[in-house]
Design a protein around this motif. Structure first.
Motif, mmCIF file in Angstrom:
data_model
loop_
_atom_site.group_PDB
_atom_site.id
_atom_site.type_symbol
_atom_site.label_atom_id
_atom_site.label_comp_id
_atom_site.label_asym_id
_atom_site.label_seq_id
_atom_site.Cartn_x
_atom_site.Cartn_y
_atom_site.Cartn_z
ATOM 1 N N ILE B 33 0.871 -1.171 0.000
ATOM 2 C CA ILE B 33 0.000 0.000 0.000
ATOM 3 C C ILE B 33 0.912 1.226 0.000
ATOM 4 O O ILE B 33 1.831 1.317 0.801
ATOM 5 C CB ILE B 33 -0.891 0.034 1.258
ATOM 6 C CG1 ILE B 33 -1.770 -1.218 1.346
ATOM 7 C CG2 ILE B 33 -1.726 1.297 1.292
ATOM 8 C CD1 ILE B 33 -2.884 -1.289 0.352
ATOM 9 N N TYR B 37 0.295 10.294 -0.699
ATOM 10 C CA TYR B 37 -0.077 10.891 -1.972
ATOM 11 C C TYR B 37 0.952 11.956 -2.325
ATOM 12 O O TYR B 37 1.391 12.705 -1.445
ATOM 13 C CB TYR B 37 -1.446 11.563 -1.880
ATOM 14 C CG TYR B 37 -2.602 10.592 -1.781
ATOM 15 C CD1 TYR B 37 -3.136 10.001 -2.914
ATOM 16 C CD2 TYR B 37 -3.177 10.301 -0.551
ATOM 17 C CE1 TYR B 37 -4.211 9.132 -2.833
ATOM 18 C CE2 TYR B 37 -4.249 9.431 -0.453
ATOM 19 C CZ TYR B 37 -4.760 8.855 -1.595
ATOM 20 O OH TYR B 37 -5.822 7.994 -1.517
ATOM 21 N N PRO B 43 -0.874 8.347 -5.765
ATOM 22 C CA PRO B 43 -0.021 7.617 -4.828
ATOM 23 C C PRO B 43 1.447 7.800 -5.199
ATOM 24 O O PRO B 43 1.842 7.493 -6.331
ATOM 25 C CB PRO B 43 -0.462 6.158 -5.006
ATOM 26 C CG PRO B 43 -1.874 6.252 -5.479
ATOM 27 C CD PRO B 43 -1.932 7.503 -6.312
ATOM 28 N N ARG B 54 -3.039 2.890 -3.351
ATOM 29 C CA ARG B 54 -3.583 3.010 -2.003
ATOM 30 C C ARG B 54 -4.526 1.831 -1.752
ATOM 31 O O ARG B 54 -4.785 1.026 -2.635
ATOM 32 C CB ARG B 54 -4.322 4.348 -1.848
ATOM 33 C CG ARG B 54 -3.390 5.550 -1.982
ATOM 34 C CD ARG B 54 -2.481 5.708 -0.799
ATOM 35 N NE ARG B 54 -3.221 6.064 0.405
ATOM 36 C CZ ARG B 54 -2.670 6.314 1.587
ATOM 37 N NH1 ARG B 54 -1.355 6.248 1.737
ATOM 38 N NH2 ARG B 54 -3.406 6.633 2.627
ATOM 39 N N GLU B 55 -5.041 1.768 -0.540
ATOM 40 C CA GLU B 55 -5.942 0.679 -0.177
ATOM 41 C C GLU B 55 -7.163 0.674 -1.094
ATOM 42 O O GLU B 55 -7.697 1.731 -1.433
ATOM 43 C CB GLU B 55 -6.382 0.902 1.268
ATOM 44 C CG GLU B 55 -7.113 -0.248 1.869
ATOM 45 C CD GLU B 55 -7.530 0.098 3.302
ATOM 46 O OE1 GLU B 55 -7.159 -0.651 4.186
ATOM 47 O OE2 GLU B 55 -8.225 1.107 3.501
ATOM 48 N N GLU B 58 -10.185 3.357 -1.434
ATOM 49 C CA GLU B 58 -9.913 4.606 -0.720
ATOM 50 C C GLU B 58 -10.206 5.815 -1.599
ATOM 51 O O GLU B 58 -9.958 5.832 -2.802
ATOM 52 C CB GLU B 58 -8.462 4.648 -0.264
ATOM 53 C CG GLU B 58 -8.162 5.883 0.584
ATOM 54 C CD GLU B 58 -6.770 5.855 1.190
ATOM 55 O OE1 GLU B 58 -6.571 5.131 2.170
ATOM 56 O OE2 GLU B 58 -5.882 6.556 0.666
ATOM 57 N N GLY B 60 -9.205 9.689 -1.751
ATOM 58 C CA GLY B 60 -8.249 10.624 -1.175
ATOM 59 C C GLY B 60 -8.489 12.039 -1.687
ATOM 60 O O GLY B 60 -8.682 12.250 -2.879
ATOM 61 N N GLN B 77 -9.314 4.926 -5.523
ATOM 62 C CA GLN B 77 -8.686 3.648 -5.826
ATOM 63 C C GLN B 77 -9.795 2.725 -6.316
ATOM 64 O O GLN B 77 -10.492 2.081 -5.537
ATOM 65 C CB GLN B 77 -7.983 3.099 -4.574
ATOM 66 C CG GLN B 77 -7.053 1.926 -4.836
ATOM 67 C CD GLN B 77 -5.768 2.313 -5.570
ATOM 68 O OE1 GLN B 77 -5.198 3.372 -5.303
ATOM 69 N NE2 GLN B 77 -5.334 1.484 -6.504
ATOM 70 N N SER B 83 -6.172 3.281 -10.084
ATOM 71 C CA SER B 83 -6.709 4.470 -9.427
ATOM 72 C C SER B 83 -6.916 5.566 -10.462
ATOM 73 O O SER B 83 -6.256 5.590 -11.502
ATOM 74 C CB SER B 83 -5.771 4.962 -8.320
ATOM 75 O OG SER B 83 -4.582 5.472 -8.878
ATOM 76 N N ALA B 278 -7.906 11.101 3.535
ATOM 77 C CA ALA B 278 -8.276 9.890 2.810
ATOM 78 C C ALA B 278 -9.234 9.065 3.646
ATOM 79 O O ALA B 278 -9.018 8.856 4.833
ATOM 80 C CB ALA B 278 -7.024 9.069 2.502
#
Lengths: 196, 709
Positions: B33, B37, B43, B54-55, B58, B60, B77, B83, B278
């Motif tokens: 992960i 950002y 990311p 990212r997860e 998510e 953000g 994401q 993403s 996020a």
């Protein structure tokens, strides 16, 4: 710009109560009116450390061997012969649990290591289960709250969680006090029953 | 001792405080992960990306600022590997292209994508590619391939190859030339101008350059980053700021699991700051919610409750109505049929209709006489029935505390289409409700003032004389705001169906955005109908009719909508302007699976243009929805104007997710980079698909665990 954003926030918070309630969610009745019968019955004191909560609950339903207890802010806990099998209203609630292994261990029966199944809801409303492997130990008699009680420790492991439930029972086998694990987020509750 | 299990102050904290202030321990730093950002909201490290995402799911929000440049980005994401970001940047003293004249300011919108095509292995790094400006004006145009490796649990290294903006410092001849020929060694300038042009032929072209960096998670909260940037900032250097070095250094402080602050020293000359927030739709602060405990199921006891009760009489209906109302369930109809008791309900309180069904079932076990063995709970929307849930009372009694109660109960429960209404209970119709609520109308991205808004009080009213018939309206009284300060005159060569919104904002402080009569009905099994007439939305009035085919348990639904509308006067009261038109669409809705959703609408839009809208979204069973749409019609890019075609992002946030309190309402936001007249659709309330689907088997099954909540 900033000034009237603030003004908007203030108006939202102060000016328009009913609308704010709509936004903040339907208000549950702040107080539950418990029936005379419930109020006359036994009382359970419950503390949940992670919530800083300490409350007296009244018994509102008995179905077969499950008792449901209710706090005045409409949070309920259900126990099967003293073993927590459900909570409602805490957020990260225990939706259901099986108590068979624990009850058998109380009676000195069953396998030395047994399973406990616990049900939860995920953040997107799906049922999810924790399967715990547990072991019961009788650690002996001690005096708790002026009463001589037998202490039993149930050590459980479920995925990354390990927890120890503690039960204190009287000579008739009745669970007078306990410390039981609800969910990873809430942790333990402590309960003690006294007759009114 | 307070006698409350939930701390008193806890429940009364304001909505806003709850969003921001609940302290939660930091999420475990998981392998694979991304740790943060970057300044583009992607990311990454500081200006440069990493290969980690990212997860999953998510969302953000980042705002990043350094000398003469602010970037605001929303990144979703979409899946574990993919993403997407939407970015709105405000730049001062910048050149449109390297070497061209310096412009005093520029407002730039861009969409970007990042896809991880290889996961990190024991020796293999994670690898990803990304495109920083898919449909924009090309100011941030750049592409990259990047590899990242976790060296120790606290140390990561990243190296990548960039093109475009990311290949501008220390660049070398495009290595892809070895495969694709010399044609890719030069990079044409992005077409720019209107923006919205889709220029895949310039991606990964021109010079390439290396970038890289290291990240060190010094403590659980503090991360130090050093990077070597391949961006020479030729559009900014010497005007917006002086770029002196390719090295950037940063400190990140993770304030809580959602909020991160970044402080950076950039390009040997400037200080940069960034705030990242996020959240993950799958992780509400309040778990399954703080909904009050449901009433316990009352089992039948032999010999008790056998006394005859007239289930058809007004007495029982009144009892049922009151008992259900306490659980937030409104009783519309009731019918007793031998050992079966049927009720028709509206869910006024819960985000999932299954919870309303569960509560109603619990209530019925408490009030129905012992001889009633079966319950049928019919769910209705706007007075028209949608679904029947058929339950056996004995299953409810037996399963209440069973560890796998949801699965066992579902096996015994039938969920079927219900086309017929039950007889309405006495006193249900006519019904009048009204109320006040605050409203906020925002307007985004006007270069003169990127955020404008009005707020005020709305009076809402609703009158239902008979089942399915709804008269409703809204009156807005503006209290304050600056929407009327807009002065950008429409330059549209099309019918000005949306681009004169600023004239509507200036039209008056007291407006009637909506005043309609609507009839909702069931033309047959699996079919749903709606006819709405009146002032349909703030800019159009007329007649709107809709037919939807949506069977239970079907991934596919089909709909058709035909409207005849006339443009409303700018004062949004009762008058009309001259423009009138037919507009309508046929629509296909499809649940792709895994939470992904697609919709295709084909038809004639408000300005008379003909085309299609494609919507793709990721939906969560708790009501969250993140989607994107694009509309292409027979209007040319030149006639359409800025942006070239209509597109945007949809965001739906359920209120109960924020507050933890049961609530059916959702916040809906549509963000368009620019609103023009092409591809514009009528905004009519009560569209059927969203009304119906939440009450049908697919949604009920997905959230069935809440039956017992």
């Amino acid at each position: 710009m900033r000034i009237f954003l603030c003004a908007a926030a203030i108006a939202l918070l102060a000016g328009c109560q009913p609308a704010l309630q709509r936004i903040a969610g339907t208000q549950a009745p702040a107080q539950v009116t418990l029936s005379q019968k419930a109020l006359a019955g036994p009382v359970m004191r419950v503390q949940i450390a992670s919530r800083g909560a300490d409350a007296q609950l009244s018994r509102v339903a008995v179905k077969d061997d499950v008792e449901t207890w209710l706090a005045v802010d409409n949070i309920s806990l259900s126990f099967r012969h003293g073993v927590l099998v459900a909570s409602r209203g805490l957020g990260f609630d225990l939706m259901g649990a099986d108590a068979n292994g624990t009850l058998a261990a109380f009676a000195g029966q069953g396998a030395p290591v047994y399973r406990r199944q616990m049900r939860y809801l995920t953040g997107d409303h799906h049922s999810t289960y924790l399967m715990a492997g547990c072991q019961m130990t009788v650690t002996g008699w001690e005096v708790v709250g002026g009463q001589r009680l037998e202490r039993l420790e149930e050590k459980c492991r479920a995925r990354q969680n390990s927890f120890t439930n503690i039960f204190w029972r009287d000579s008739s086998g009745f669970i007078v006090q306990s410390r039981q694990w609800i969910s990873p987020e809430i942790g333990y509750l402590r309960s003690s029953i006294r007759k009114r | 001792m307070s006698n409350r299990l939930c701390r008193q102050g806890f429940a009364k904290t304001s909505v806003f405080a709850m969003i921001v202030c609940v302290p939660i321990s930091l999420a475990a730093q998981e392998r694979s992960i991304a740790w943060g950002y970057n300044s583009f909201g992607v990311p990454g490290m500081i200006d440069m990306p990493t290969a980690f995402g990212r997860e999953d799911a998510e969302l953000g929000f980042t705002t990043s600022h350094f000398k003469n440049q602010t970037r605001n980005t929303m990144t979703f994401q979409i899946s574990e590997r993919l993403s997407a970001s939407f970015r709105y940047a405000i730049l001062f003293d910048i050149r449109r292209d390297p070497g061209s004249a310096v412009l005093p300011d520029r407002y730039d919108r861009s969409f970007s994508l990042q896809y991880r095509f290889a996961d990190e292995g024991r020796y293999r790094p994670a690898m990803a590619f990304g495109i920083n400006d898919i449909v924009g004006t090309g100011i941030y145009g750049g592409e990259y391939v990047v590899a990242s490796k976790t060296l120790t649990p606290r140390l990561r290294a990243t190296a990548g190859l960039g093109w475009g903006r990311l290949g501008s410092y220390n660049g070398f001849s495009n290595p892809l030339g070895a495969v694709f020929g010399d044609g890719v060694k030069s990079r044409p300038l992005a077409e720019g101008g209107l923006g919205g042009s889709f220029d895949p032929d310039i991606w990964f072209r021109g010079d390439a350059a290396f970038f890289g960096g290291v990240e060190w998670q010094a403590t659980d909260r503090v991360r130090l980053t050093a990077e070597y940037s391949s961006d020479d900032y030729a559009r900014e250097d010497g005007s917006a700021f002086d770029r002196k070095s390719p090295f950037n250094f940063g400190v990140s402080y993770q304030y809580n699991d959602r909020t991160t602050l970044d402080l950076r020293y950039l390009y040997g000359s400037e200080i940069g700051v960034q705030l990242s927030y996020a959240l993950n739709p799958k992780k509400p602060r309040f778990g399954s919610g703080l909904d009050s405990a449901p009433p316990p199921i009352l089992p039948r006891v032999a010999g008790r409750g056998q006394e005859p009760v007239d289930l058809s009489g007004p007495g029982f209906a009144r009892t049922a109505r009151q008992a259900l109302a306490r659980e937030g369930v409104a009783l519309d109809g009731l019918q007793a049929d031998g050992k079966t008791l049927r009720i028709q309900i509206r869910n006024d309180r819960y985000a999932t209709s299954v919870q309303a069904v569960g509560r109603a079932a619990r209530v019925l076990t408490r009030i129905a006489p012992a001889y009633v063995d079966n319950f049928e709970i019919r769910l209705a929307a706007e007075g028209a029935p949608v679904t029947s849930v058929l339950l056996r009372r004995s299953d409810l009694e037996r399963l209440e505390f069973h560890p796998v109660a949801p699965d066992l109960l579902r096996v015994k429960t039938r969920i079927v289409d219900a086309a017929e209404s039950l007889p309405a209970i006495n006193g249900r119709y006519p019904a009048l409700t009204y109320g006040f609520e605050p409203y906020i109308t925002p307007s985004l991205f006007d270069p003169d003032e990127p955020v404008r808004m009005d707020f005020g009080v709305a009076l809402t009213g609703r009158f239902e004389p008979a089942p399915g018939l709804v008269f409703s309206g809204r009156v807005h009284q503006k209290i304050a705001g600056n929407l009327d300060k807009g002065t950008r005159e429409s330059t549209s060569v099309l019918e000005r169906v949306r681009s004169e919104s600023y004239l509507y904002y200036k039209g008056g402080d007291t407006t009637i955005p909506e005043l309609t009569g609507a009839y909702y009905f069931r033309p047959g099994g699996d079919l749903f109908g709606r006819v709405t007439a009146g002032y349909l939305e703030s800019m159009f009035g007329g007649v709107s009719s809709e037919l939807l085919w949506k069977p239970q348990n079907s991934r596919l639904a089909l709909g058709a909508e035909v409207n005849y509308v006339k443009q409303r006067d700018f004062d949004q009261l009762f008058g009309f302007r001259d423009y009138e038109t037919f507009t309508g669409h046929v629509s296909a809705y499809y649940e792709i699976g895994g939470g992904y959703f697609g919709q295709l609408d084909v038809g004639q839009y408000l300005a008379g243009d003909v085309g299609a809208t494609l919507t793709l979204a990721r939906e969560f069973d708790n009501g969250w929805r993140v989607g994107a749409f694009a509309t292409v019609t027979d209007v040319s890019a030149a006639d359409f104007g800025e942006g070239s075609f209509d597109k945007g992002i949809q965001l739906t946030v359920p209120l109960d997710w924020i507050t933890g309190r049961p609530n059916k309402s959702k916040l809906n936001t549509v963000i368009r980079p620019v609103q023009r007249d092409g591809g514009a659709r009528l905004k009519v309330s009560g569209r059927l698909y969203d009304r119906v689907r939440g009450l049908q088997a697919t949604d009920i099954d997905a959230t069935w665990g809440r039956f017992w909540r």
